[in-house]
Write an enzyme that holds these catalytic residues in place. Structure first.
Site, short mmCIF file in Angstrom:
data_model
loop_
_atom_site.label_atom_id
_atom_site.label_comp_id
_atom_site.label_asym_id
_atom_site.label_seq_id
_atom_site.Cartn_x
_atom_site.Cartn_y
_atom_site.Cartn_z
N LYS A 141 -16.59 -5.82 -1.25
CA LYS A 141 -17.34 -4.63 -0.87
C LYS A 141 -17.29 -3.58 -1.97
CE LYS A 141 -16.69 -4.99 4.14
NZ LYS A 141 -15.70 -4.68 5.17
N LYS A 161 -13.70 -12.12 -7.00
CA LYS A 161 -14.33 -12.33 -5.69
C LYS A 161 -15.45 -11.31 -5.49
CE LYS A 161 -12.93 -11.06 -1.39
NZ LYS A 161 -12.25 -10.88 -0.14
N LYS A 165 0.83 -1.21 0.00
CA LYS A 165 0.00 0.00 0.00
C LYS A 165 0.86 1.26 0.00
CE LYS A 165 -4.08 -1.90 2.29
NZ LYS A 165 -4.88 -1.86 3.51
P1 AMP Z 1 -13.39 -7.79 3.69
O1 AMP Z 1 -13.87 -6.62 4.44
O2 AMP Z 1 -13.66 -7.80 2.24
O3 AMP Z 1 -11.95 -8.06 4.01
O4 AMP Z 1 -14.19 -9.05 4.23
C1 AMP Z 1 -14.23 -9.40 5.59
C2 AMP Z 1 -14.30 -10.92 5.70
O5 AMP Z 1 -15.47 -11.41 5.02
C3 AMP Z 1 -13.13 -11.67 5.04
O6 AMP Z 1 -12.06 -11.87 5.90
C4 AMP Z 1 -13.77 -13.00 4.69
O7 AMP Z 1 -13.78 -13.85 5.81
C5 AMP Z 1 -15.18 -12.64 4.38
N1 AMP Z 1 -15.38 -12.47 2.93
C6 AMP Z 1 -15.20 -11.34 2.21
N2 AMP Z 1 -15.52 -11.53 0.92
C7 AMP Z 1 -15.91 -12.82 0.82
C8 AMP Z 1 -16.36 -13.63 -0.27
N3 AMP Z 1 -16.50 -13.14 -1.48
N4 AMP Z 1 -16.68 -14.91 -0.01
C9 AMP Z 1 -16.55 -15.42 1.24
N5 AMP Z 1 -16.13 -14.73 2.30
C10 AMP Z 1 -15.81 -13.44 2.10
#
Ligand code: AMP
Length: 351
Positions: free
Chosen positions: A216, A213, A131
């Site tokens: 968000k 994937k 980053k």
């Molecule tokens: P993030 O804020 O995107 O890092 O997501 C928080 C947590 O949600 C991650 O550490 C994963 O455990 C879960 N997560 C996020 N995106 C996915 C996805 N597409 N499929 C399954 N689990 C996800």
């Protein structure tokens, strides 16, 4: 920690103090929670929080959302939205849910840990290098010191277990190093936490682009958010990319779109992706089945969410209660660390 992750109730160490195994995790308020977060992070946390002998603390990691350029109004909205969504999912019932910034012991301990950590070990963190490299010299200092705040998030509660995704593995290892170093230099204060990762969590992919994937920040129509109304859920699933073969089969390589829907349907109904497809004929039937399950699963979340945001004062009161409970758990650790490091305790100035 950026990611919460993938909590699992397995591989718990022996209970501490005869009470329970303490699990701590944080979620960054950087966007609306989607069904990938639900099956990958929120639901495993709910299971963990409900399991006997486990005490679960979940925080909205608002301070971690400030290590890069951010908009104050957006941070405020996303913090409240994430807190309300997690409460709506039921996390407030069995876990202690709070805002990281509402428990000053996190930042209080982070500074003391900075006094035990070296510049070199912070600068070596892969996420910092990636980053900071991209920001060419304008990276915030908090991006460098973020791992000590993450260590404090965990160590201040003497957590036994921290659910981590792969992206946080190195930071948890650093947390363990800092805890061991502190204990050896200043006396045994910290519990050295273990990482918990599930053997294989379903990775839900974008409905629009099964190669990416579900994230968000991925395009709105590639995701189903936990607070989406039924019409929006139906539209997102209807427009999901599949293929023309009417005979459904689970083949992630050759049929990634169908496989993604099968994985999501399976994860939501407690089945394998393969058995989730049994009895369904054609992508239309698969989409209809998935829409129905999503709408039914998310209906109570959406209605509780609506109640919570309709009464912001009550939402704030619930978060304040969570913070008070967390602060009571954190206070003895912080006091022990301060004493061990030689800080003279003359009491705190009142605010
Ligand atoms: P993030 O804020 O995107 O890092 O997501 C928080 C947590 O949600 C991650 O550490 C994963 O455990 C879960 N997560 C996020 N995106 C996915 C996805 N597409 N499929 C399954 N689990 C996800």
């Amino acid at each position: 920690m950026t990611a919460t992750a993938t909590a699992t109730a397995t591989a718990m160490p022996a209970a501490t103090g005869g009470v329970s195994t303490r699990v701590v995790t944080g979620l960054k308020p950087t966007g609306r929670l989607h069904v990938g977060n639900y099956v990958g992070a929120v639901r495993p946390l709910l299971d963990l929080a409900r399991s006997v002998g486990t005490q679960t603390l979940v925080f909205v990691a608002d301070l971690h959302a400030m290590t890069v350029e951010h908009d104050p109004g957006r941070l405020r909205d996303q913090t409240r939205e994430l807190a309300a969504t997690l409460l709506a999912c039921g996390l407030g019932d069995d876990a202690t849910l709070f805002l990281q910034s509402a428990v000053p012991a996190h930042t209080g301990l982070a500074y003391l840990l900075e006094c035990t950590a070296g510049y070199g070990e912070m600068a070596r963190m892969i996420q910092f290098k990636e980053k900071a490299g991209a920001e060419r010299g304008s990276a915030r200092l908090s991006l460098l010191t973020y791992p000590t705040l993450m260590a404090a998030d965990v160590l201040v509660y003497r957590a036994d277990v921290v659910p981590v995704g792969d992206d946080q593995r190195q930071h948890l290892e650093l947390t363990r190093t800092l805890a061991r170093r502190f204990n050896a230099r200043y006396g045994e204060v910290f519990t050295v936490p273990a990482a918990a990762t599930p053997p294989s969590a379903a990775r839900i992919r974008s409905l629009r682009d099964p190669a990416a994937k579900m994230g968000k920040s991925s395009s709105a129509d590639g995701s189903v958010h936990l607070i989406d109304p039924p019409v929006r859920i139906a539209a997102a699933v209807r427009s999901a990319v599949t293929d023309l073969d009417p005979v459904l089969s689970y083949d992630p390589e050759l049929r990634p779109g169908v496989a993604n829907l099968a994985e999501l349907l399976g994860a939501l109904t407690g089945r394998t992706p393969h058995s989730a497809l049994a009895g369904l004929r054609g992508a239309g039937a698969l989409k209809a089945a998935l829409t129905e399950v999503l709408v039914e699963t998310l209906r109570p979340v959406r209605s509780r969410y609506a109640e919570l945001v309709a009464d912001p004062a009550e939402l704030d009161r619930r978060m304040a209660r969570g913070a008070a409970a967390a602060a009571a758990l954190a206070a003895p650790t912080l006091a022990a660390v301060r004493a061990a490091m030689g800080i003279v305790d003359v009491g705190q100035a009142s605010m």
